[in-house]
Structures are given as C-alpha cells and as structure tokens.
Design a protein around this motif. Structure first.
Motif, PDB file in Angstrom:
ATOM      1  N   ASN A  89       0.869  -1.282   0.180  1.00  0.00           N
ATOM      2  CA  ASN A  89       0.126   0.158   0.057  1.00  0.00           C
ATOM      3  C   ASN A  89       0.773   1.390  -0.129  1.00  0.00           C
ATOM      4  O   ASN A  89       0.470   2.298  -0.664  1.00  0.00           O
ATOM      5  CB  ASN A  89      -0.862  -0.086   0.937  1.00  0.00           C
ATOM      6  CG  ASN A  89      -2.074  -0.899   1.036  1.00  0.00           C
ATOM      7  OD1 ASN A  89      -2.457  -1.411   0.173  1.00  0.00           O
ATOM      8  ND2 ASN A  89      -2.445  -1.261   2.187  1.00  0.00           N
ATOM      9  N   ILE A  90       1.944   1.321   0.787  1.00  0.00           N
ATOM     10  CA  ILE A  90       2.834   2.581   0.906  1.00  0.00           C
ATOM     11  C   ILE A  90       3.721   2.408  -0.403  1.00  0.00           C
ATOM     12  O   ILE A  90       4.121   3.457  -0.709  1.00  0.00           O
ATOM     13  CB  ILE A  90       3.403   2.566   2.212  1.00  0.00           C
ATOM     14  CG1 ILE A  90       2.412   2.608   3.243  1.00  0.00           C
ATOM     15  CG2 ILE A  90       4.330   3.557   2.557  1.00  0.00           C
ATOM     16  CD1 ILE A  90       3.175   2.328   4.589  1.00  0.00           C
ATOM     17  N   ALA A  91       3.820   1.466  -1.065  1.00  0.00           N
ATOM     18  CA  ALA A  91       4.886   1.456  -2.353  1.00  0.00           C
ATOM     19  C   ALA A  91       3.984   2.264  -3.230  1.00  0.00           C
ATOM     20  O   ALA A  91       4.557   3.087  -4.116  1.00  0.00           O
ATOM     21  CB  ALA A  91       5.175   0.023  -2.815  1.00  0.00           C
ATOM     22  N   VAL A  92       2.677   1.781  -3.190  1.00  0.00           N
ATOM     23  CA  VAL A  92       1.687   2.729  -4.330  1.00  0.00           C
ATOM     24  C   VAL A  92       1.687   4.396  -4.006  1.00  0.00           C
ATOM     25  O   VAL A  92       1.680   4.904  -4.779  1.00  0.00           O
ATOM     26  CB  VAL A  92       0.425   2.033  -4.408  1.00  0.00           C
ATOM     27  CG1 VAL A  92      -0.620   2.713  -5.441  1.00  0.00           C
ATOM     28  CG2 VAL A  92       0.503   0.391  -5.041  1.00  0.00           C
ATOM     29  N   TYR A  93       1.630   4.452  -2.631  1.00  0.00           N
ATOM     30  CA  TYR A  93       1.769   5.851  -2.375  1.00  0.00           C
ATOM     31  C   TYR A  93       3.023   6.559  -2.504  1.00  0.00           C
ATOM     32  O   TYR A  93       2.969   7.722  -2.949  1.00  0.00           O
ATOM     33  CB  TYR A  93       1.378   5.672  -0.768  1.00  0.00           C
ATOM     34  CG  TYR A  93       1.598   7.068  -0.023  1.00  0.00           C
ATOM     35  CD1 TYR A  93       0.884   8.275  -0.593  1.00  0.00           C
ATOM     36  CD2 TYR A  93       2.205   7.328   1.045  1.00  0.00           C
ATOM     37  CE1 TYR A  93       0.748   9.373   0.036  1.00  0.00           C
ATOM     38  CE2 TYR A  93       2.352   8.677   1.724  1.00  0.00           C
ATOM     39  CZ  TYR A  93       1.559   9.733   1.184  1.00  0.00           C
ATOM     40  OH  TYR A  93       1.523  10.867   1.749  1.00  0.00           O
ATOM     41  N   THR A  94       3.996   5.852  -2.354  1.00  0.00           N
ATOM     42  CA  THR A  94       5.353   6.531  -2.627  1.00  0.00           C
ATOM     43  C   THR A  94       5.574   6.454  -4.103  1.00  0.00           C
ATOM     44  O   THR A  94       6.177   7.644  -4.739  1.00  0.00           O
ATOM     45  CB  THR A  94       6.678   5.345  -2.397  1.00  0.00           C
ATOM     46  OG1 THR A  94       6.328   5.337  -0.844  1.00  0.00           O
ATOM     47  CG2 THR A  94       7.892   5.914  -2.511  1.00  0.00           C
ATOM     48  N   LEU A  95       4.710   5.659  -4.945  1.00  0.00           N
ATOM     49  CA  LEU A  95       4.970   6.005  -6.564  1.00  0.00           C
ATOM     50  C   LEU A  95       4.300   7.224  -6.939  1.00  0.00           C
ATOM     51  O   LEU A  95       4.738   8.067  -7.804  1.00  0.00           O
ATOM     52  CB  LEU A  95       4.202   4.825  -7.121  1.00  0.00           C
ATOM     53  CG  LEU A  95       4.529   4.525  -8.524  1.00  0.00           C
ATOM     54  CD1 LEU A  95       6.218   4.559  -8.935  1.00  0.00           C
ATOM     55  CD2 LEU A  95       3.762   3.453  -9.199  1.00  0.00           C
ATOM     56  N   LEU A  96       3.165   7.551  -6.010  1.00  0.00           N
ATOM     57  CA  LEU A  96       2.380   8.991  -6.451  1.00  0.00           C
ATOM     58  C   LEU A  96       2.029   9.516  -5.465  1.00  0.00           C
ATOM     59  O   LEU A  96       0.757   9.356  -4.879  1.00  0.00           O
ATOM     60  CB  LEU A  96       1.260   8.353  -7.603  1.00  0.00           C
ATOM     61  CG  LEU A  96       1.425   7.678  -8.872  1.00  0.00           C
ATOM     62  CD1 LEU A  96       0.409   7.158  -9.139  1.00  0.00           C
ATOM     63  CD2 LEU A  96       2.204   8.441  -9.676  1.00  0.00           C
ATOM     64  N   PRO A  97       2.592  10.118  -4.596  1.00  0.00           N
ATOM     65  CA  PRO A  97       2.515  10.819  -3.215  1.00  0.00           C
ATOM     66  C   PRO A  97       1.673  12.282  -3.288  1.00  0.00           C
ATOM     67  O   PRO A  97       0.982  12.682  -2.452  1.00  0.00           O
ATOM     68  CB  PRO A  97       3.649  11.051  -2.653  1.00  0.00           C
ATOM     69  CG  PRO A  97       4.584  11.283  -3.717  1.00  0.00           C
ATOM     70  CD  PRO A  97       4.358  10.468  -4.986  1.00  0.00           C
ATOM     71  N   PHE A  98       1.775  12.915  -4.218  1.00  0.00           N
ATOM     72  CA  PHE A  98       1.102  14.180  -4.490  1.00  0.00           C
ATOM     73  C   PHE A  98      -0.346  13.658  -4.955  1.00  0.00           C
ATOM     74  O   PHE A  98      -0.684  13.237  -5.725  1.00  0.00           O
ATOM     75  CB  PHE A  98       1.666  15.067  -5.605  1.00  0.00           C
ATOM     76  CG  PHE A  98       3.115  15.285  -5.100  1.00  0.00           C
ATOM     77  CD1 PHE A  98       3.394  16.452  -4.142  1.00  0.00           C
ATOM     78  CD2 PHE A  98       4.558  14.873  -5.586  1.00  0.00           C
ATOM     79  CE1 PHE A  98       4.717  16.814  -3.536  1.00  0.00           C
ATOM     80  CE2 PHE A  98       5.767  15.113  -5.198  1.00  0.00           C
ATOM     81  CZ  PHE A  98       5.750  15.942  -4.306  1.00  0.00           C
ATOM     82  N   GLY A  99      -1.165  14.734  -4.097  1.00  0.00           N
ATOM     83  CA  GLY A  99      -2.784  14.396  -4.321  1.00  0.00           C
ATOM     84  C   GLY A  99      -3.180  13.243  -3.043  1.00  0.00           C
ATOM     85  O   GLY A  99      -4.367  13.265  -3.352  1.00  0.00           O
ATOM     86  N   GLN A 100      -2.567  12.864  -2.304  1.00  0.00           N
ATOM     87  CA  GLN A 100      -2.749  11.767  -1.425  1.00  0.00           C
ATOM     88  C   GLN A 100      -2.102  12.043   0.041  1.00  0.00           C
ATOM     89  O   GLN A 100      -1.175  13.115   0.054  1.00  0.00           O
ATOM     90  CB  GLN A 100      -2.289  10.293  -1.962  1.00  0.00           C
ATOM     91  CG  GLN A 100      -2.943   9.758  -3.405  1.00  0.00           C
ATOM     92  CD  GLN A 100      -2.501   8.556  -3.491  1.00  0.00           C
ATOM     93  OE1 GLN A 100      -2.996   7.606  -3.141  1.00  0.00           O
ATOM     94  NE2 GLN A 100      -1.483   8.390  -4.533  1.00  0.00           N
ATOM     95  N   LYS A 101      -2.563  11.360   1.095  1.00  0.00           N
ATOM     96  CA  LYS A 101      -1.870  11.604   2.369  1.00  0.00           C
ATOM     97  C   LYS A 101      -2.397  10.323   2.994  1.00  0.00           C
ATOM     98  O   LYS A 101      -3.075   9.538   2.743  1.00  0.00           O
ATOM     99  CB  LYS A 101      -2.533  12.816   2.991  1.00  0.00           C
ATOM    100  CG  LYS A 101      -3.889  12.810   3.360  1.00  0.00           C
ATOM    101  CD  LYS A 101      -4.062  14.175   4.172  1.00  0.00           C
ATOM    102  CE  LYS A 101      -5.787  14.034   4.425  1.00  0.00           C
ATOM    103  NZ  LYS A 101      -6.025  15.105   5.295  1.00  0.00           N
ATOM    104  N   ALA A 102      -1.359  10.249   3.917  1.00  0.00           N
ATOM    105  CA  ALA A 102      -1.498   8.764   4.712  1.00  0.00           C
ATOM    106  C   ALA A 102      -1.990   9.372   6.294  1.00  0.00           C
ATOM    107  O   ALA A 102      -1.668  10.342   6.872  1.00  0.00           O
ATOM    108  CB  ALA A 102       0.251   8.221   4.986  1.00  0.00           C
TER     109      ALA A 102
END
Length: 134
Positions: free
Chosen positions: A46-59
């Motif tokens: 899940n965090i790999a996907v977030y690391t791939l496209l972090p802008f526009g998302q937040k944890a």
C-alpha cells in the motif's frame, strides 16, 4: 487528480520516487515470502503505491479515518510496528532521508525532499495507516 498533482508526480518519479517505490516493493516481497510477514507485506505494498504517486494523497491513521480501532491501530499494531521498525523500517527511512538530503541541495528539489521526509516517518511506523486523497 488535479493537473498540478499530475505534474508533481511525474517530476517525483524522475527525482527518486521510482527507486524508493521499488525499495518498498522489495521489502513487501521479502515479507510476503516469509508468510509470517504477510501483514507487513500488505502495508508495504500500500505504501509502495503511495510512494509511487504521493502528491494528491496523504497517509492517515485508520482509526481516525473510520472512527474505530482495529488490529492495526491497537496493541497488536504497536507490536507489529516495532517488529517492522527492526526488520525493514529503519533502512527504508534511511533511504528516504538520504534521498531527501540529495534533493534538498537544489531549489526545485525542496518540495520533493519534504515528501521524502514525510515518507521516512511512515517507513518507521506503517501499520495502521490508510492512504486517502488529499
């Protein structure tokens, strides 16, 4: 996703995001191979996907998102995060911090360095987090 986020995500991929997402996938695969590490593997993917496209998302913490505690946000999540920290979290966080220092040298790299610093914090304590649109 807004056009600014798309542009920033494209630059992010070129400035270290792609190789850090790969590092998260490697950690997830190693955890998944052990079978015992499957809960950590899920969080790492899940965090790999977030690391791939972090802008526009937040944890965010799952319990603050859903309003109720679960296994990942309770005492077992705490123990899971401690185990993660010892096995994989510290080296992922270190890689994010090194990348952040390199990016912070340039003016254009400062926002990306800040994103890496935030991801370093998530790398230390990923269990119980959910990725949501910003």
């Amino acid at each position: 996703m807004p056009p600014v986020s798309i542009f920033l995500n494209i630059l992010w991929l070129l400035l270290g995001g792609l190789w850090m997402a790969f590092a998260w996938v490697v950690a997830a695969v190693i955890m998944a191979i052990t079978i015992i590490g499957l809960p950590w593997a899920r969080a790492a993917f899940n965090i790999a996907v977030y690391t791939l496209l972090p802008f526009g998302q937040k944890a965010v913490r799952r319990d603050s998102l859903t309003g109720q505690s679960d296994i990942g946000t309770g005492p077992l999540g705490f123990i899971g995060n401690l185990i993660w920290l010892l096995l994989a979290g510290w080296w992922l966080a270190l890689a994010h911090l090194v990348t952040a220092v390199v990016l912070a040298v340039t003016i254009i790299g400062i926002p990306f360095a800040w994103a890496h610093v935030k991801l370093a914090g998530i790398a230390l304590w990923p269990i119980g987090k959910a990725i949501v649109p910003a």
